[in-house]
Design an enzyme around this catalytic site. Structure first.
Site, PDB file in Angstrom:
ATOM      1  CE  LYS A 108      46.177  13.284 -15.531  1.00 16.75           C
ATOM      2  NZ  LYS A 108      46.707  13.668 -16.630  1.00 16.75           N
ATOM      3  CB  THR A 130      50.547  12.751 -13.235  1.00 13.90           C
ATOM      4  OG1 THR A 130      51.270  13.267 -12.061  1.00 13.90           O
ATOM      5  CG2 THR A 130      49.672  11.927 -12.238  1.00 13.90           C
ATOM      6  CE1 TYR A 147      45.876  15.719 -12.932  1.00 15.60           C
ATOM      7  CE2 TYR A 147      47.206  15.716 -11.432  1.00 15.60           C
ATOM      8  CZ  TYR A 147      46.695  16.200 -12.888  1.00 15.60           C
ATOM      9  OH  TYR A 147      48.308  15.934 -13.754  1.00 15.60           O
ATOM     10  CG  HIS A 148      48.043  13.674  -8.572  1.00  9.77           C
ATOM     11  ND1 HIS A 148      48.228  14.344  -7.582  1.00  9.77           N
ATOM     12  CD2 HIS A 148      48.866  13.587  -8.946  1.00  9.77           C
ATOM     13  CE1 HIS A 148      49.019  15.348  -7.856  1.00  9.77           C
ATOM     14  NE2 HIS A 148      49.939  15.314  -8.689  1.00  9.77           N
ATOM     15  CB  SER A 169      45.281  15.943  -5.475  1.00  9.94           C
ATOM     16  OG  SER A 169      45.393  15.481  -6.782  1.00  9.94           O
TER      17      SER A 169
HETATM   18  P1  NAD Z   1      45.876  22.767 -18.935  1.00 15.18           P
HETATM   19  O1  NAD Z   1      44.890  22.713 -17.995  1.00 15.18           O
HETATM   20  O2  NAD Z   1      47.185  23.961 -19.082  1.00 15.18           O
HETATM   21  O3  NAD Z   1      45.843  22.136 -20.458  1.00 15.18           O
HETATM   22  C1  NAD Z   1      44.849  21.284 -20.865  1.00 15.18           C
HETATM   23  C2  NAD Z   1      43.993  21.613 -21.709  1.00 15.18           C
HETATM   24  O4  NAD Z   1      42.421  20.280 -21.665  1.00 15.18           O
HETATM   25  C3  NAD Z   1      43.219  22.722 -21.811  1.00 15.18           C
HETATM   26  O5  NAD Z   1      43.397  23.714 -22.676  1.00 15.18           O
HETATM   27  C4  NAD Z   1      41.644  22.207 -21.369  1.00 15.18           C
HETATM   28  O6  NAD Z   1      40.622  23.688 -21.807  1.00 15.18           O
HETATM   29  C5  NAD Z   1      41.520  21.057 -22.624  1.00 15.18           C
HETATM   30  N1  NAD Z   1      40.461  20.937 -21.510  1.00 15.18           N
HETATM   31  C6  NAD Z   1      39.729  19.668 -20.556  1.00 15.18           C
HETATM   32  N2  NAD Z   1      38.934  19.136 -20.284  1.00 15.18           N
HETATM   33  C7  NAD Z   1      38.441  18.764 -21.794  1.00 15.18           C
HETATM   34  C8  NAD Z   1      37.346  18.523 -22.687  1.00 15.18           C
HETATM   35  N3  NAD Z   1      36.472  17.457 -22.039  1.00 15.18           N
HETATM   36  N4  NAD Z   1      37.331  18.236 -23.640  1.00 15.18           N
HETATM   37  C9  NAD Z   1      38.231  19.542 -24.267  1.00 15.18           C
HETATM   38  N5  NAD Z   1      39.004  20.112 -23.761  1.00 15.18           N
HETATM   39  C10 NAD Z   1      39.573  20.162 -22.678  1.00 15.18           C
HETATM   40  O7  NAD Z   1      47.200  21.763 -18.433  1.00 15.18           O
HETATM   41  P2  NAD Z   1      48.685  21.211 -18.437  1.00 15.18           P
HETATM   42  O8  NAD Z   1      49.313  21.703 -18.108  1.00 15.18           O
HETATM   43  O9  NAD Z   1      48.474  21.654 -20.514  1.00 15.18           O
HETATM   44  O10 NAD Z   1      48.329  19.204 -19.083  1.00 15.18           O
HETATM   45  C11 NAD Z   1      48.052  18.735 -19.891  1.00 15.18           C
HETATM   46  C12 NAD Z   1      48.071  17.711 -19.028  1.00 15.18           C
HETATM   47  O11 NAD Z   1      49.315  17.137 -19.197  1.00 15.18           O
HETATM   48  C13 NAD Z   1      47.149  16.834 -18.605  1.00 15.18           C
HETATM   49  O12 NAD Z   1      46.919  15.777 -18.539  1.00 15.18           O
HETATM   50  C14 NAD Z   1      47.933  16.361 -17.291  1.00 15.18           C
HETATM   51  O13 NAD Z   1      47.285  16.311 -16.416  1.00 15.18           O
HETATM   52  C15 NAD Z   1      49.186  15.998 -17.674  1.00 15.18           C
HETATM   53  N6  NAD Z   1      50.744  17.333 -16.718  1.00 15.18           N
HETATM   54  C16 NAD Z   1      50.820  18.304 -16.608  1.00 15.18           C
HETATM   55  C17 NAD Z   1      51.656  19.192 -16.365  1.00 15.18           C
HETATM   56  C18 NAD Z   1      51.994  19.871 -15.674  1.00 15.18           C
HETATM   57  O14 NAD Z   1      53.259  20.494 -15.452  1.00 15.18           O
HETATM   58  N7  NAD Z   1      51.504  20.925 -16.533  1.00 15.18           N
HETATM   59  C19 NAD Z   1      52.530  17.354 -15.566  1.00 15.18           C
HETATM   60  C20 NAD Z   1      52.271  16.617 -15.328  1.00 15.18           C
HETATM   61  C21 NAD Z   1      51.124  16.149 -16.022  1.00 15.18           C
HETATM   62  N1  USQ Z   2      54.127  23.414  -3.328  1.00 20.04           N
HETATM   63  C1  USQ Z   2      55.313  24.565  -2.630  1.00 20.04           C
HETATM   64  N2  USQ Z   2      54.793  26.226  -2.405  1.00 20.04           N
HETATM   65  C2  USQ Z   2      53.665  26.348  -3.581  1.00 20.04           C
HETATM   66  C3  USQ Z   2      54.089  24.928  -4.746  1.00 20.04           C
HETATM   67  C4  USQ Z   2      54.091  23.663  -3.915  1.00 20.04           C
HETATM   68  O1  USQ Z   2      56.160  23.789  -1.527  1.00 20.04           O
HETATM   69  O2  USQ Z   2      54.381  27.632  -3.804  1.00 20.04           O
HETATM   70  C5  USQ Z   2      54.592  22.757  -3.041  1.00 20.04           C
HETATM   71  C6  USQ Z   2      53.302  21.312  -2.806  1.00 20.04           C
HETATM   72  O3  USQ Z   2      53.211  20.800  -1.844  1.00 20.04           O
HETATM   73  C7  USQ Z   2      54.071  19.716  -3.628  1.00 20.04           C
HETATM   74  C8  USQ Z   2      55.383  20.104  -4.393  1.00 20.04           C
HETATM   75  O4  USQ Z   2      54.929  21.794  -4.372  1.00 20.04           O
HETATM   76  O5  USQ Z   2      54.512  19.554  -2.613  1.00 20.04           O
HETATM   77  C9  USQ Z   2      55.028  20.670  -5.918  1.00 20.04           C
HETATM   78  O6  USQ Z   2      53.352  21.282  -6.131  1.00 20.04           O
HETATM   79  P1  USQ Z   2      52.752  21.082  -7.699  1.00 20.04           P
HETATM   80  O7  USQ Z   2      51.804  22.246  -7.373  1.00 20.04           O
HETATM   81  O8  USQ Z   2      54.082  22.465  -8.035  1.00 20.04           O
HETATM   82  O9  USQ Z   2      53.035  20.282  -8.460  1.00 20.04           O
HETATM   83  P2  USQ Z   2      51.319  19.394  -8.038  1.00 20.04           P
HETATM   84  O10 USQ Z   2      50.218  20.214  -7.241  1.00 20.04           O
HETATM   85  O11 USQ Z   2      51.854  17.856  -7.677  1.00 20.04           O
HETATM   86  O12 USQ Z   2      51.112  19.260  -9.533  1.00 20.04           O
HETATM   87  C10 USQ Z   2      51.530  19.582 -10.367  1.00 20.04           C
HETATM   88  C11 USQ Z   2      51.026  19.739 -12.099  1.00 20.04           C
HETATM   89  C12 USQ Z   2      49.943  17.879 -12.113  1.00 20.04           C
HETATM   90  C13 USQ Z   2      50.705  17.057 -12.466  1.00 20.04           C
HETATM   91  C14 USQ Z   2      52.565  17.271 -11.372  1.00 20.04           C
HETATM   92  C15 USQ Z   2      53.454  16.040 -11.960  1.00 20.04           C
HETATM   93  O13 USQ Z   2      49.646  20.475 -12.011  1.00 20.04           O
HETATM   94  O14 USQ Z   2      49.340  18.077 -13.694  1.00 20.04           O
HETATM   95  O15 USQ Z   2      50.462  16.020 -12.681  1.00 20.04           O
HETATM   96  O16 USQ Z   2      52.593  18.274 -10.975  1.00 20.04           O
HETATM   97  S1  USQ Z   2      53.530  15.621  -9.778  1.00 20.04           S
HETATM   98  O17 USQ Z   2      53.767  16.043  -9.824  1.00 20.04           O
HETATM   99  O18 USQ Z   2      55.372  14.620  -9.883  1.00 20.04           O
HETATM  100  O19 USQ Z   2      52.860  14.526  -9.889  1.00 20.04           O
END
Ligand code: NAD
Ligand code: USQ
Length: 413
Positions: free
Chosen positions: A193, A145, A189-190, A187
């Site tokens: 990563k 991320t 979560y972050h 967070s």
């Molecule tokens: P998602 O939750 O939709 O998909 C994740 C998938 O992984 C799910 O199907 C879940 O069941 C599976 N999973 C989780 N833990 C597991 C485990 N222990 N064993 C097997 N399967 C498991 O999330 P997404 O949005 O598709 O994100 C995928 C990846 O991309 C994540 O690692 C996330 O951090 C990264 N990412 C997502 C975004 C975003 O905006 N969605 C942005 C940046 C990075």
């Molecule tokens: N935000 C609002 N209003 C909302 C939702 C979010 O103002 O209704 C704001 C949040 O406070 C934050 C920003 O929008 O400042 C982004 O929030 P987000 O929920 O869109 O994104 P984030 O929590 O950072 O997480 C998402 C994905 C995560 C990925 C990350 C990439 O869920 O898996 O790693 O984006 S990044 O943001 O570049 O780290």
């Protein structure tokens, strides 16, 4: 290539699996379906009616798509099965999406923090250990991320993973090095990563594993050309306060007539990428693996940056939605600037999809079509970052100012 897609049932993983299968690769999806279980926990479901994975795979095959196989397996907990899978399949590449990816979910309670840490760190470490133990020469591409860097720029573009530094020794000798860009997670979560990065650095150094870490921005959009082939292939669309990400939420909120939930003044600037570019970037990363012995290849997987309030204004202008500034439940800077380098993907041939009216209205149309499935009570973000915020303290009070640099030590002769 034979490719294992870990987390291939998820928002990014499903369209990526389809895209790779469409290119002629042999895809095996590995997923424990935990995301579908979390939907039940939160009672917040995808706005789009996602089909069960078995149906998805059958429909894809019936439509003439290259068959994909599925292994239901918990990557974080079932190490022996993961190892056996690698030994059996001997994949050329592994794409690792299998982590708990929502920052608000990771902050809901100690249980959620602990689950996110256990799941994400064990999933990543199990994959690395299993690649080494199986002796499989697979290239591992992990979805990281942009949030590992924090979102400040220190007056420069955020580089792709590594920061050139010059160290000055006691005797004045200057040594140039490239170090991992300092981690600054916002967070739990972050934070997982940022810790994944150290696992990768270690295994690349110690075992010569070939690893690419893709530091992805916020993904928006929902469909790709493959998911549009049949409604039963549709991708998930999260809009709830835990899993919905900001731009898709605003577009959905506009579609259902809900005021756009801008946190605080909306001064956060973040990096974005459309889901269609996510799948292309993974393809490009797999086609360009690092050499054995090379350090971890880190690419910033994003195409543009935007400030949250600008996005809200843009969506409001085009849809007539109203904007509501709501208290920020997160502990984040009220305003930040963000500039990010993405030269590596551009150099590999990525042609960025940027925000355009057509793509925005495509998402709004999807949201309108399934608006009857929306549960508006799930829209507010209720997960708070700190106990004071949970107790209703004013926004931003816990955001600490950056620690001032210490005064230089004066040596006396
Ligand atoms: P998602 O939750 O939709 O998909 C994740 C998938 O992984 C799910 O199907 C879940 O069941 C599976 N999973 C989780 N833990 C597991 C485990 N222990 N064993 C097997 N399967 C498991 O999330 P997404 O949005 O598709 O994100 C995928 C990846 O991309 C994540 O690692 C996330 O951090 C990264 N990412 C997502 C975004 C975003 O905006 N969605 C942005 C940046 C990075
Ligand atoms: N935000 C609002 N209003 C909302 C939702 C979010 O103002 O209704 C704001 C949040 O406070 C934050 C920003 O929008 O400042 C982004 O929030 P987000 O929920 O869109 O994104 P984030 O929590 O950072 O997480 C998402 C994905 C995560 C990925 C990350 C990439 O869920 O898996 O790693 O984006 S990044 O943001 O570049 O780290």
């Amino acid at each position: 290539m034979r490719i294992l897609v870990l987390g291939g049932d998820g928002f990014c993983g499903w369209p990526t699996s389809l895209h790779l299968a469409d290119l002629g690769h042999e895809v095996v999806i590995v997923d424990n379906l935990s995301r579908r279980a979390i939907e039940h926990e939160l009672e917040a479901y995808s706005l789009t009616p996602i089909a069960p994975l078995g149906t998805r795979l059958r429909v894809w095959h019936d439509l003439g798509g290259a068959p994909m196989r599925f292994e239901r397996l918990d990557v974080a907990r079932e190490y022996e099965r993961l190892l056996a899978l690698l030994e059996r399949e001997r994949p050329d590449a592994i794409v690792h999406f299998a982590e708990q990816r929502a920052a608000p979910y990771s902050m809901k309670s100690s249980r959620h923090k602990r689950y996110t840490v256990d799941n994400n760190l064990n999933a990543t470490h199990n994959v690395l250990a299993a690649v080494v133990e199986s002796g499989v020469d697979a290239h591992l591409a992990h979805l990281g991320t942009m949030g590992v860097y924090g979102y400040g720029t220190a007056g420069m573009k955020i580089p792709e993973g590594y920061l050139p530094v010059e160290l000055v020794g006691e005797d004045g000798t200057r040594v140039r090095q490239e170090i991992l860009y300092p981690a600054n997670p916002g967070s739990i979560y972050h934070m997982t990563k940022t810790q994944d990065q150290l696992f990768f650095a270690y295994y690349a150094k110690n075992d010569g594993l070939r690893i690419t870490d893709l530091h992805q921005g916020i993904v928006w959009g929902t469909n790709t050309p493959q998911t549009l082939r049949d409604e039963r292939l549709i991708n998930r669309f999260d809009y709830d306060g835990d899993y919905g990400t900001v731009l898709n939420r605003f577009l959905m909120q506009a579609a259902v007539g809900y005021p756009l939930t801008v946190h605080g003044s909306g001064g956060q600037t973040r990096a974005f990428i459309h889901i269609r570019d996510t799948v292309r970037c993974v393809q490009l990363a797999l086609e360009n693996p690092p050499e054995r012995g090379e350090r971890v290849r880190i690419l910033n997987q994003m195409t543009e940056t935007h400030r949250v309030r600008d996005l809200a204004e843009m969506v409001a202008r085009s849809t007539g939605a109203t904007v509501a500034n709501v208290p920020n439940p997160r502990n984040e800077a009220a305003e930040n600037d963000l500039e990010v380098a993405n030269d590596l993907f551009i150099g590999l041939g990525l042609e960025p999809t940027t925000l355009d009216a057509g793509l925005l209205s495509e998402v709004t149309d999807v949201a309108r079509r399934y608006a009857h499935r929306a549960d508006l009570s799930k829209i507010p973000c209720t997960s708070t970052w700190t106990r004071r915020q949970a107790a209703g303290a004013p926004v931003g009070v816990e955001v600490s100012e950056p620690t001032p640099a210490p005064e230089p030590v004066r040596r006396t002769a």
